[in-house]
Motif scaffolding. Structure first.
Motif, short mmCIF file in Angstrom:
data_model
loop_
_atom_site.label_atom_id
_atom_site.label_comp_id
_atom_site.label_asym_id
_atom_site.label_seq_id
_atom_site.Cartn_x
_atom_site.Cartn_y
_atom_site.Cartn_z
N MET A 284 13.17 1.82 6.71
CA MET A 284 13.40 1.73 5.28
C MET A 284 12.52 2.77 4.59
N THR A 285 12.94 3.20 3.41
CA THR A 285 12.21 4.24 2.70
C THR A 285 11.90 3.79 1.28
N ALA A 286 10.65 3.99 0.88
CA ALA A 286 10.25 3.77 -0.51
C ALA A 286 10.34 5.11 -1.22
N ALA A 287 10.93 5.13 -2.40
CA ALA A 287 11.13 6.38 -3.12
C ALA A 287 10.87 6.19 -4.60
N VAL A 288 10.43 7.27 -5.23
CA VAL A 288 10.23 7.27 -6.67
C VAL A 288 10.69 8.62 -7.21
N PRO B 29 0.82 -1.23 0.00
CA PRO B 29 0.00 0.00 0.00
C PRO B 29 0.84 1.27 0.00
N VAL B 30 2.02 1.21 0.62
CA VAL B 30 2.91 2.38 0.62
C VAL B 30 3.37 2.67 -0.81
N GLU B 31 3.75 1.63 -1.53
CA GLU B 31 4.18 1.82 -2.92
C GLU B 31 3.06 2.39 -3.77
N ARG B 32 1.85 1.88 -3.57
CA ARG B 32 0.71 2.37 -4.36
C ARG B 32 0.44 3.84 -4.09
N GLN B 33 0.44 4.21 -2.82
CA GLN B 33 0.20 5.61 -2.48
C GLN B 33 1.34 6.50 -2.98
N ASN C 256 15.69 6.64 -9.16
CA ASN C 256 16.22 6.90 -10.50
C ASN C 256 15.12 7.49 -11.38
N PRO C 257 15.28 8.70 -11.88
CA PRO C 257 14.24 9.31 -12.72
C PRO C 257 13.93 8.50 -13.97
N ALA C 258 14.86 7.68 -14.41
CA ALA C 258 14.63 6.87 -15.60
C ALA C 258 13.80 5.63 -15.32
N ASP C 259 13.60 5.33 -14.04
CA ASP C 259 12.82 4.15 -13.64
C ASP C 259 11.57 4.62 -12.91
N PRO C 260 10.37 4.41 -13.46
CA PRO C 260 9.15 4.91 -12.83
C PRO C 260 8.68 4.08 -11.65
N SER C 261 9.34 2.96 -11.36
CA SER C 261 8.91 2.08 -10.28
C SER C 261 9.48 2.53 -8.94
N PRO C 262 8.75 2.32 -7.85
CA PRO C 262 9.29 2.63 -6.52
C PRO C 262 10.48 1.73 -6.19
N VAL C 263 11.42 2.26 -5.45
CA VAL C 263 12.55 1.49 -4.96
C VAL C 263 12.59 1.62 -3.43
N TRP C 264 13.12 0.58 -2.79
CA TRP C 264 13.27 0.59 -1.33
C TRP C 264 14.74 0.68 -0.98
#
Length: 227
Positions: A199-203, A70-74, A177-185
């Protein structure tokens, strides 16, 4: 010795040997059965243990997934909202209105940060029954403003100062990474403001040629409680 005596002696020896052989056969059979039983029981225990470990691992994986997905989705939903509205980290009031409901509905999020490559940053955390927003100005001097505000949206206190912190050097900013639209942890690390491990999820994405990063923190204690 008479033939009858010899016959009786021979019969006695045969009975002794038969009895001995029978005893040995019984002992051998009992030993084989005991060994086979021990092997079967050991294999059964290992199978049961392996099954329990597999089931527990799957349960833990599902619980952690239910916490983090849910964190990634939000994260992606908020990213799209930021891009569509053209909001920057300096737009504190609109960001408060956008971020607070998200964190209010997902209590696993310990904090939310939004920064760009100029060093400008917006950061939101819970503060008792209200909220605390920190905004950092662009540049390297670390000028920042802290504002406490209530659920109604009214500021209750504020202050200004310098911040020994640059979002561009934080793990979540560097991992995205701006070139990757997926969230990373990120891997586990200590949050700068909360002083807690997590831990941090980022996009990341680009506005013009400037990278922007949105991040949401999840404390390790929250993950452990879920498991």
């Amino acid at each position: 010795m008479s033939p009858s005596q010899l016959l009786r002696a021979s019969s006695g020896h045969i009975r002794v040997r038969l009895f001995r052989d029978l005893v040995l056969l019984v002992l051998f059979t009992v030993g084989v059965l005991a060994t086979v039983s021990w092997l079967l029981i050991t294999e059964l225990k290992e199978t049961v243990a392996e099954s329990k470990i597999t089931s527990f691992t799957a349960l833990v994986r599902d619980e952690v997934t239910n916490l983090l997905v849910p964190v990634e989705r939000q994260l992606l939903i908020v990213r799209d909202s930021l891009r569509n509205a053209g909001l920057t980290p300096a737009d504190r009031r609109p960001l408060d209105q956008l971020m607070a409901p998200v964190m209010g509905n997902l209590d696993q999020i310990a904090g939310t940060a939004y920064a760009d490559s100029s060093g400008s940053e917006y950061f939101l955390v819970r503060d008792g029954d209200g909220w605390l927003t920190r905004t950092r100005s662009a540049g390297d001097d670390g000028e920042a403003t802290w504002a406490q505000w209530s659920i109604s949206g009214n500021d209750t206190a504020s202050r200004e100062g310098t911040l020994d912190y640059d979002p561009r050097r934080r793990p979540w900013f560097q991992a995205a990474n701006p070139a990757d639209p997926s969230p990373v942890w990120t891997g586990p690390y200590v949050f700068h403001s909360l002083k807690l491990p997590g831990m941090t999820a980022a996009v990341a994405w680009e506005e013009g040629s400037q990278p922007h990063v949105l991040a949401m923190d999840v404390g390790l204690a929250r993950i452990v409680e879920t498991v």
